[in-house]
Write a protein that holds these residues in place. Structure first.
Motif, PDB file in Angstrom:
ATOM      1  N   LYS A 336      15.420  18.089 -46.746  1.00 25.61           N
ATOM      2  CA  LYS A 336      15.854  17.954 -45.570  1.00 25.61           C
ATOM      3  C   LYS A 336      15.275  18.434 -44.291  1.00 25.61           C
ATOM      4  CE  LYS A 336      20.335  18.350 -47.711  1.00 25.61           C
ATOM      5  NZ  LYS A 336      21.531  19.350 -47.972  1.00 25.61           N
ATOM      6  N   GLY A 337      14.027  19.061 -44.495  1.00 20.77           N
ATOM      7  CA  GLY A 337      13.007  19.712 -43.356  1.00 20.77           C
ATOM      8  C   GLY A 337      11.776  18.833 -43.473  1.00 20.77           C
ATOM      9  N   SER A 338      10.918  19.553 -42.451  1.00 19.22           N
ATOM     10  CA  SER A 338       9.784  18.829 -42.289  1.00 19.22           C
ATOM     11  C   SER A 338       8.810  19.258 -43.281  1.00 19.22           C
ATOM     12  CB  SER A 338       9.387  19.490 -40.825  1.00 19.22           C
ATOM     13  OG  SER A 338       7.984  19.153 -40.777  1.00 19.22           O
ATOM     14  N   LEU A 339       8.107  18.288 -43.533  1.00 21.23           N
ATOM     15  CA  LEU A 339       6.834  18.459 -44.495  1.00 21.23           C
ATOM     16  C   LEU A 339       5.567  19.269 -44.163  1.00 21.23           C
ATOM     17  CD1 LEU A 339       6.600  14.650 -46.036  1.00 21.23           C
ATOM     18  CD2 LEU A 339       8.074  16.682 -46.849  1.00 21.23           C
ATOM     19  N   ALA A 340       5.822  19.479 -42.864  1.00 23.27           N
ATOM     20  CA  ALA A 340       4.638  20.251 -42.159  1.00 23.27           C
ATOM     21  C   ALA A 340       4.475  21.646 -42.944  1.00 23.27           C
ATOM     22  CB  ALA A 340       4.732  20.723 -40.686  1.00 23.27           C
ATOM     23  N   VAL A 341       5.549  22.276 -43.342  1.00 22.50           N
ATOM     24  CA  VAL A 341       5.308  23.342 -44.170  1.00 22.50           C
ATOM     25  C   VAL A 341       4.635  23.357 -45.361  1.00 22.50           C
ATOM     26  CG1 VAL A 341       7.448  23.220 -45.664  1.00 22.50           C
ATOM     27  CG2 VAL A 341       6.840  25.401 -44.898  1.00 22.50           C
ATOM     28  N   LEU A 342       4.502  22.296 -45.857  1.00 22.22           N
ATOM     29  CA  LEU A 342       3.652  21.969 -47.203  1.00 22.22           C
ATOM     30  C   LEU A 342       2.101  21.911 -46.659  1.00 22.22           C
ATOM     31  CD1 LEU A 342       5.493  18.882 -49.018  1.00 22.22           C
ATOM     32  CD2 LEU A 342       5.203  21.327 -49.809  1.00 22.22           C
TER      33      LEU A 342
END
Length: 375
Positions: A336-342
């Motif tokens: 549900k969130g952004s993949l940027a955190v990965l």
């Protein structure tokens, strides 16, 4: 009988020919180990058994200069353990003549700031320092050439250490590749004032670009131009790909681009945008991309999320799965969130996890709740 003797001699010649010949032509191979070498290495606390297992041929060569080379390293400030490690990793060093090593030291000190830095380089790249004396003239010419470009000495040192082949060959070959890179930079709209910095960064990120063919670089840039990339975008790719554009070819790029477009279901314009945001997609083979798409989709991530943050494709499936588990434990739903955190390095990811942990532990402030009188 004569046939047996001839066969035996042929086999022996084959074994001798298979040995490395990049040291000194005057060194000879003995049937027994050179006890002078063995004893000198023992005195320096070098693991002889490992050398016998990996490069035992060195112990049979004569003459050797173990003590002399060790003394030269010691004079530059190398500790006993460092010298032992250098000989263990690159035992061929004991076959280098002291006078040749003195010349090599002088060459390296023309770009190294001090002996401490040089010892650090030798420890990491011993094969780059202990080279054949016949290359000294080429090394000297290449050093002078790169210094004439006003490149930072640190960059020149890094080139010598990590891509010694480019310094061992005639300087004319490096001149051709550097001119090709400079011309490509200018033709793609790069500013003259920034060219030196751009070249330094490119060579620092991928020193092996010097060993590639200038024709390959031109061919690949023409291919990408035909695919609709503008000159500014091509300059961006040439910089971001860290010279990998010289290691690709139109056939492999064509297959990768077609596979990526079919898999993500995007238009050619969208694909160019994805490539500009994640140039790595260009040089990953289809098998690697297929594995990473499968891993991401299997973790519940949608294709639209991947298209929005394509840099996630730079991470291996193992790293992605580990990071998703860490985030899930902190209450973050990656679906549900952004993949940027990965994205980012291991350190970047740990910082992101730390922020999520803090947010999870910090109590929400309620402006209506009465304050404690003691406060």
């Amino acid at each position: 009988m004569l046939r047996l003797i001839a066969a035996s001699l042929c086999l022996r010649c084959q074994r001798v020919a298979a040995l490395p010949l990049n040291l000194r032509p005057c060194s000879t191979l003995n049937s027994a180990e050179n006890q002078q070498t063995v004893e000198a290495l023992y005195e320096l606390s070098v693991d002889i058994q490992k050398i016998r297992k990996l490069k035992g041929w060195v112990l049979h060569r004569s003459p050797s200069y173990t003590k002399e080379v060790a003394e030269l390293l010691k004079d530059m400030g190398a500790s006993g353990s460092t010298i032992a490690q250098i000989f263990l990793v690159h035992p061929e060093a004991v076959l280098c003549h002291p006078e040749q090593m003195q010349t090599q030291k002088e060459l390296w000190m023309s770009v190294c700031p001090n002996h401490k830095q040089l010892i650090s380089i030798i420890e990491k790249f011993p094969a780059s320092f202990f080279t054949c004396s016949s290359y000294h003239d080429n090394q000297r010419d290449n050093i002078a050439y790169f210094q004439s470009l006003n490149l930072n000495k640190r960059i020149v040192t890094k080139l010598m250490a990590s891509a010694p082949q480019s310094f061992s060959r005639p300087v004319e070959q490096d001149e051709v590749m550097v001119r090709t890179l400079q011309q490509a930079y200018q033709e793609l709209g790069g500013e003259e004032a920034n060219m030196k910095i751009w070249l330094q960064k490119l060579l620092s990120q991928n020193p092996f670009v010097l060993l590639k063919s200038p024709d390959v670089l031109r061919e690949n840039l023409c291919f990408l131009k035909d695919k609709g990339f503008s000159t500014a975008e091509l300059l961006h790719l040439l910089s971001k790909l860290r010279g990998f554009v010289t290691e690709l070819n139109p056939h492999s790029m064509s297959r990768t681009l077609q596979y990526s477009q079919d898999t993500m279901g995007c238009s050619e314009t969208q694909l160019r945008d994805i490539i500009l945001r994640c140039p790595a997609v260009l040089y990953y083979p289809e098998s690697t991309l297929a594995e990473r798409f499968k891993g991401l989709l299997g973790a519940g991530i949608s294709m639209s999320q991947i298209v929005e943050t394509p840099t996630v494709l730079e991470l291996t499936t193992q790293i992605v799965n580990y990071r998703i588990q860490r985030l899930r434990a902190l209450g973050y739903d990656i679906r549900k969130g952004s993949l940027a955190v990965l994205n980012g390095t291991k350190k970047d990811f740990e910082v992101s996890c730390g922020k999520l942990q803090l947010r999870r532990e910090r109590p929400l402030f309620n402006p209506v709740a009465p304050l404690n009188a003691d406060d």
